[in-house]
Design an enzyme around this catalytic site. Sequence first.
Site, PDB file in Angstrom:
ATOM      1  N   LYS A  47      86.940 -77.714  26.342  1.00  0.00           N
ATOM      2  CA  LYS A  47      86.119 -78.357  26.953  1.00  0.00           C
ATOM      3  C   LYS A  47      84.681 -78.110  27.247  1.00  0.00           C
ATOM      4  CE  LYS A  47      89.451 -78.619  30.499  1.00  0.00           C
ATOM      5  NZ  LYS A  47      89.835 -78.833  31.859  1.00  0.00           N
ATOM      6  N   GLU A  57      92.258 -78.317  35.278  1.00  0.00           N
ATOM      7  CA  GLU A  57      90.996 -78.070  36.154  1.00  0.00           C
ATOM      8  C   GLU A  57      90.092 -79.281  35.947  1.00  0.00           C
ATOM      9  OE1 GLU A  57      88.029 -75.232  34.895  1.00  0.00           O
ATOM     10  OE2 GLU A  57      87.171 -75.044  36.824  1.00  0.00           O
ATOM     11  N   ARG A  86      98.905 -73.150  22.053  1.00  0.00           N
ATOM     12  CA  ARG A  86      97.970 -74.385  22.510  1.00  0.00           C
ATOM     13  C   ARG A  86      97.773 -75.195  21.235  1.00  0.00           C
ATOM     14  NH1 ARG A  86      92.828 -72.612  25.222  1.00  0.00           N
ATOM     15  NH2 ARG A  86      92.503 -74.812  25.550  1.00  0.00           N
TER      16      ARG A  86
END
Length: 565
Positions: free
Chosen positions: A270, A35, A260
Amino acid sequence: MSDEKPKDNFIRDIINADLAAGKNGGRVHTRFPPEPNGYLHIGHVKSLNINFGLAADYQGLCNLRFDDTNPEKEEIEYVGSIKEDIRWLGYDWQDREYYASDYYEQLYAFAEILIGKGAAFVCDLSADEVTATRGTLTKPGQPSPYRNRSIEENLDLFRRMKAGEFSDGSKSLRAKIDMTDPNLLLRDPVMYRLRRAHHYRRGDTWCLYPTYDWAHGQCDSIEGITHSICSLEFEVHRPLYDWFLDQLGIHHPQQIEFARLYLSHTLLSKRKLLALVKEKIVDGWDDPRMPTVSALRRRGYTPSSLRRFAGLVGVAKVNSIVDLAFLESCVREELNKTAPRAMAVLRPLKVVLTNYPEGRTEELDCVNNPEDPSAGIRRVPFSRVLYIERDDFLENPPKKYFRLSPGHEVRLRYAYFITCTGVVKDPGNGEIMEVHCTYDPATRGGDSPDKRSPKSTLHWVSAEHAAPVEVHLYETLFTKRDPSELEEGEDWKANLNPRSLEIVPGAMAEPSLAAARPGDRFQFERLGYFCVDAPCSRPGAPVFNRTVTLRDSWANIIKSGKENQ
RNA sequence: UGGGGUGUCGCCAAGUGGUAAGGCAGCGGGCUUUGGACCCGCCAUUCGGGGGUUCGAAUCCUCCCGCCCCAGCCA
């Protein structure tokens, strides 16, 4: 530097089984779906490595697709940085650059199909009301009072939503699944929200935007993705994605979830990285202390070392925190073979060779890279007054200290053996101002005819010829291995390391380093690997970022308190 | 708590019923004009725990425990 041959992992096992079963006509097609709401970080490198790696290993393809479904957080700047970082890392999406926002029309058409099947409805509940009626982990939700609108009414309302007839938040399109499902994601999830926000690519043409949950699976399907690889938190979403695909009856990619990457002593959220940037706790997304790809690049990491790291950490389903030391060992391994050596003194201590002729200068041959003979030799000036590292002299050394101290002899790398004969102190504070030594002319180049060999070799720089340079040393951004480990009442910034950046002002380097160009990498002998900073350096005035130190067994001896044993 | 996942060395991680790979870190030694690099050696009698099945289990069954994810119109 070539990447390692891929290790088998559970994803490959699944793909191998699919191939053996003849699924997808033997095709393997993956995608990397960021994104554009922030910069790529080391965690993304793992995902990149999996998705592009799989495509490469199975003669398949990997698309780049921006999952831009939330206009309020996405920016064109991030698209640019993401593409730059992926290219720099060495992954190639060729012409397959896609955007979820390019599929808005198609997704809208899919939604009408669902409405036509009675599988979606327009709901007038507010966001708060939807939350209130969703139920809890243990209690089922309540059906929306608008759940049983007719197909015709839903279609009409949905088209009017698109036409902009309703205010933001006043209506949503929801999938009609099951308000009692133990999986909360299946309790009539929202597919479209009304939001009059400017989209960085679609401008103001849309006032309703698909949710990620509605968009993602269909985007994969449109692109013919065979294996849709994502992280663990989406595991519970899979039944929803499967439901949409089955309702639509379109190509059904297989979603596979992996854990992850987390790196010790840093954060890979983020949202939090953005906060560090916005609050100016760091100097930007590419501040060399950040775990972002752009920061790592500026810091001196190479693309191949990051790829190698990503391949070596493995792929599994257990959340884990990889030690920073592992990442560091990957760069060291590469830079040891490739980085030219140079000498620089971070904290200079003046050494005067009392028996060396005043005014004399000689050029001494220094090996550029002992690991690579083809790197050749350079000449470095030597004279009567030198600088050595302050750490390399101790007036009263512990037993295991081999460096310079009164009465002891050491070797100056590629130069001469010197013996300390005395020190000059500041009469005021007692600080050592300079060290007096004699040199042995018979040891020119660093070898002695009588075969004696000092236990220590020091790096040095000729005072008269030295180039003053600025050096930036970095420590971890956070002090704790897991920064999210907080005491009662602390917020996530509590473990920030106040000493993560140290600017060393008075460093002196061998003259050739003054001409170093941004991005150049060196090993400063005995200190570590350094890279010329692009933003901070000026022609003739390079700023060196320390990428990573050399392994330091002396530091281990000190740490374990064995320096006198 | 309902559902979905997952627990193998300090940190990652192989292992898929035949008797615990590898890497990082660490420790010892060799070599060395970087206390670097390189080389050699050491580093889980045991796989979250208890039962059970089996000639044989980290792998199968069972119960228990821990950790992660889900109650955004974020992704």
